[in-house]
Scaffold this active site. Structure first.
Site, PDB file in Angstrom:
ATOM      1  N   CYS A   2     -36.725  37.131 -46.452  1.00  0.00           N
ATOM      2  CA  CYS A   2     -36.899  35.698 -46.610  1.00  0.00           C
ATOM      3  C   CYS A   2     -35.728  34.980 -45.963  1.00  0.00           C
ATOM      4  O   CYS A   2     -34.964  35.553 -45.204  1.00  0.00           O
ATOM      5  CB  CYS A   2     -36.972  35.348 -48.100  1.00  0.00           C
ATOM      6  SG  CYS A   2     -38.172  36.327 -49.031  1.00  0.00           S
ATOM      7  N   ASP A 103     -39.053  42.680 -56.447  1.00  0.00           N
ATOM      8  CA  ASP A 103     -37.806  43.443 -56.504  1.00  0.00           C
ATOM      9  C   ASP A 103     -36.604  42.524 -56.668  1.00  0.00           C
ATOM     10  O   ASP A 103     -35.573  42.915 -57.217  1.00  0.00           O
ATOM     11  CB  ASP A 103     -37.645  44.285 -55.242  1.00  0.00           C
ATOM     12  CG  ASP A 103     -37.604  43.444 -53.974  1.00  0.00           C
ATOM     13  OD1 ASP A 103     -38.536  42.657 -53.762  1.00  0.00           O
ATOM     14  OD2 ASP A 103     -36.636  43.563 -53.202  1.00  0.00           O
ATOM     15  N   ILE A 298     -42.025  49.722 -26.852  1.00  0.00           N
ATOM     16  CA  ILE A 298     -41.769  48.834 -25.722  1.00  0.00           C
ATOM     17  C   ILE A 298     -41.761  49.655 -24.440  1.00  0.00           C
ATOM     18  O   ILE A 298     -41.088  50.687 -24.357  1.00  0.00           O
ATOM     19  CB  ILE A 298     -40.408  48.119 -25.879  1.00  0.00           C
ATOM     20  CG1 ILE A 298     -40.431  47.173 -27.091  1.00  0.00           C
ATOM     21  CG2 ILE A 298     -40.042  47.355 -24.618  1.00  0.00           C
ATOM     22  CD1 ILE A 298     -39.066  46.591 -27.433  1.00  0.00           C
TER      23      ILE A 298
END
EC number: 6.3.5.4
Length: 668
Positions: A2, A103, A298
């Site tokens: 976040c 959590d 990639i």
């Protein structure tokens, strides 16, 4: 994963503006697009906000942060705690109650029961959090052991402003953006002083550290405390075990770290290059999972740098579903500006752009979480610079001729990276020598750029760094207690972990370009239980003869292809601009856009005359390949500095944050 933000004022009576907190959450919407929240109770002089990426407990209301335990604690968290179910169960058995399945919620309850020190001992994972204790009237800002998750802060005199990104701090109207001259210098030479940024007055909480901020009579008291460090045993304290002890120990701890990081309420994939690190993670994750793992690779349009064939061999060997993203020069430089907006520091190689575009692809196919291989080279001495230091400083009984032979072989096998991963010329810093005993090879390419970097700095600022020694500034941040009495290889790894790992690999190669597209990366090798075991491994088990990461190779021998088991370490980086005419023209066009003579004089950061000389050198046939690698890095840094100025100084970031909140409809 976040984004967190907050303000702590010098007086409890000052009320925090709710809309500013919301704006700070809005400008990092990319970190947490699933939900947001804020908390600023009356009479406390503190407020926090949070933008949420839902991975554990997807319920929007139940997992909303900040958590407020009324009358005691306000808390906001970015990151993941592993093994949290066990801690929840133990706390529940002791009478604690939870409001969510997240959590994140274990921290305030652990803190109430045990205090900050014992709480940190129990936390396992990647995290940065803020916690306000009303009874102590103290704000804690805490960052994980290796600095996987970022946390920035600034002191305006009246407020401590903090957030997960620099732009979050700049979203507060009292924090003004200005490029710091020493910060500018360190941007040009790539390596940063731990805890610093490119911006005046904006600092980072260092990895493994906490800030405790209290207030009295309108003044802040700021205490910085280390709670963890990479602690290699002193030479006379080492205990020797059998080879199998170390091999089986690495296997056990790595498997546990991978299993813990597969825990999520959304699908989990893996990044996959052609290196032993990501292949090991994919192999173990595939063995532990009931379903095929999706692997993301990639592919570069230059065969010298492309690792797709080996990655594909690995994916096929474990039945993984491979997603390949093919990148060319146009795509990389077309996304350079967007990358700098997210990294908030310069980049020496367009690998950062490639990683940003890969995280975009991960989200495009509806994944939020991947396991990655970062940290393996740091624990098991994978970089060529470590082998060089081992040969020169850590091989007892090796004569000068043998050392020279080792060095020539090393440089021949890593010719593509000379000037970046290996120095093109030997460089020695007396200050680092005094602290470490030698100047680690990983720092030499960048400290060796100091003379050129000073010429690149605009003449109006050049005097400020005329007598400045970057080696001295870095040496002052290295803890003597974790260097004294250690083996030279331990010292080299420790210095890299304190500088390049946090300041480069985990920043513009990790969190910042991953979270740019709301994607969480979980580096299993940086599990601190695995890291603590890795410190016990003898240097000659990490580098055995000319073979790097020997102990890891043996630990994962059964899950990786034989080709990879026998392959020498190949640094994963994008092709430099000078290797590709299209790429070079793209770089030049961006320099013309952001670093034109008019722009350079307006910003007064970069010297126009010397920049032109550097470009001419890069186009000269007499410039060596190693010098071109180094010049390529310097030119990328110049471009990055001018984009930083364009995005963060020439614009009002607080206004951008208000506009973003309006666009999202986040109005108080």
């Amino acid at each position: 994963m976040c984004g967190i933000a907050g303000v702590f004022t010098s007086r409890q009576s000052t009320q925090i503006d709710s809309q500013i907190l919301v704006n700070m959450a809005a400008i990092q919407h990319h970190r947490g697009p699933d939900n947001y929240g804020y908390c600023n109770p009356t009479g406390l002089g503190v407020g926090m906000s949070h933008s949420r990426l839902s991975i554990i407990d997807l319920n929007e209301e139940r997992g909303r942060q900040p958590f407020w335990l009324e009358g005691t604690i306000i808390y906001a968290h970015n990151g993941e705690f592993y093994d949290f179910q066990r801690i929840r169960a133990e706390l529940t058995a002791q009478g604690c109650s939870f409001s969510s399945k997240s959590d994140s919620e274990i921290v305030p309850l652990l803190y109430k029961k045990y205090g900050i020190d014992k709480t940190l001992e129990q936390l396992r994972g990647e995290f940065a959090f803020s916690l306000y204790d009303e009874q102590e009237d103290a704000l804690y800002l805490v960052r994980d052991r290796f600095g996987v998750k970022p946390l920035y802060w600034s002191n305006t005199g009246d407020e401590i402003v903090f957030g997960s990104e620099v732009k979050v701090v700049l979203a507060h109207p009292k924090v003004k953006a200005e490029i710091d001259t020493q910060g500018l210098f360190h941007q040009l030479i790539q390596v940063m002083v731990p805890g610093t940024t490119a911006f005046t007055g904006i600092s980072q909480v260092e990895p493994g550290h906490l800030l405790k901020i209290t207030r009295s009579n309108g003044q802040f008291k700021i205490e910085t405390r280390k709670y963890w460090d990479m602690d290699f045993p002193e030479l006379d304290m080492r205990v020797q075990h059998s080879d199998d002890f170390y091999i089986s120990g690495v296997r056990k701890h790595l498997l546990e770290a991978v299993q813990l990081r597969l825990n999520a309420d959304v699908p989990v994939g893996c990044y996959l290059s052609g290196g032993i690190d990501s292949c090991s993670i994919l192999g173990l994750a595939s063995a532990a999972s009931q379903e095929p793992i999706k692997a993301f690779t990639i592919a570069f349009d230059n065969a010298d740098y492309d690792e797709t064939p080996i990655a594909t061999e690995m994916a096929e060997s474990v039945g993984a579903e491979q997603e390949i993203l093919e990148l060319n020069a146009e795509l990389l430089y077309d996304n350079f500006e967007r990358t700098i907006w997210h990294t908030e520091r310069t980049i020496y190689n367009t690998l950062a752009v490639a990683k940003l575009m890969m995280s975009q692809q991960v989200r495009h196919v509806n994944y939020k979480v991947v396991l990655t291989g970062e940290g393996s080279d740091e624990l098991f001495a994978g970089y060529p610079a470590f082998r060089k230091d081992m040969f020169l400083h850590g091989m007892d009984g090796m004569d000068a001729e043998q050392a020279k032979s080792w060095q020539q072989a090393l440089e021949a096998n890593n010719k593509l990276f000379q000037g970046a991963m290996l120095p093109k010329d030997e460089y020695s810093s007396s200050d680092i020598n005094d602290k470490v005993g030698f100047t680690p090879s990983c720092l030499q390419p960048w400290l060796g750029c100091a003379g050129v970097a000073k010429q690149l700095i605009h003449q109006t600022r050049r005097d400020e760094v005329a007598q400045y020694e970057p080696g001295q500034a870095i040496a002052e941040k290295l803890d003597h207690n974790y260097l004294a009495g250690r083996h030279p290889l331990d010292k080299a790894q420790y210095v890299w972990i304190k500088t390049m790992l946090e300041g480069q690999i985990l920043t513009w190669g990790g969190d910042r370009v991953d979270m740019a597209n709301s994607m969480e990366a979980r580096p299993a090798f940086l599990d601190h239980k695995l890291a603590e075991f890795a410190t016990l491994i003898p240097p000659e088990m990490r580098i055995k003869g000319a073979r790097e990461k020997h102990v890891l190779r043996e630990a994962v021998k059964g899950v990786i292809p034989e080709t990879l088991y026998n392959r020498e370490k190949f640094a994963f980086m994008a092709p430099p601009a000078h290797t590709d005419e299209k790429k070079w023209l793209k770089l030049k066009s961006l320099l013309e856009k952001f670093a034109s003579p008019v722009s350079l004089e307006a910003a007064q950061l970069i010297d126009p005359g010397f920049l032109e000389i550097l470009i001419q050198r890069q186009e000269s046939d007499v410039t060596s390949d190693a010098e071109k690698v180094q010049n390529d890095a310097l030119l990328n840094h110049v471009l990055g500095i001018m984009i930083l100025h364009h995005l963060f100084v020439a614009q009002d970031v607080s206004q951008l944050a208000r506009d973003k909140a309006n666009h999202l409809g986040w109005r108080v």
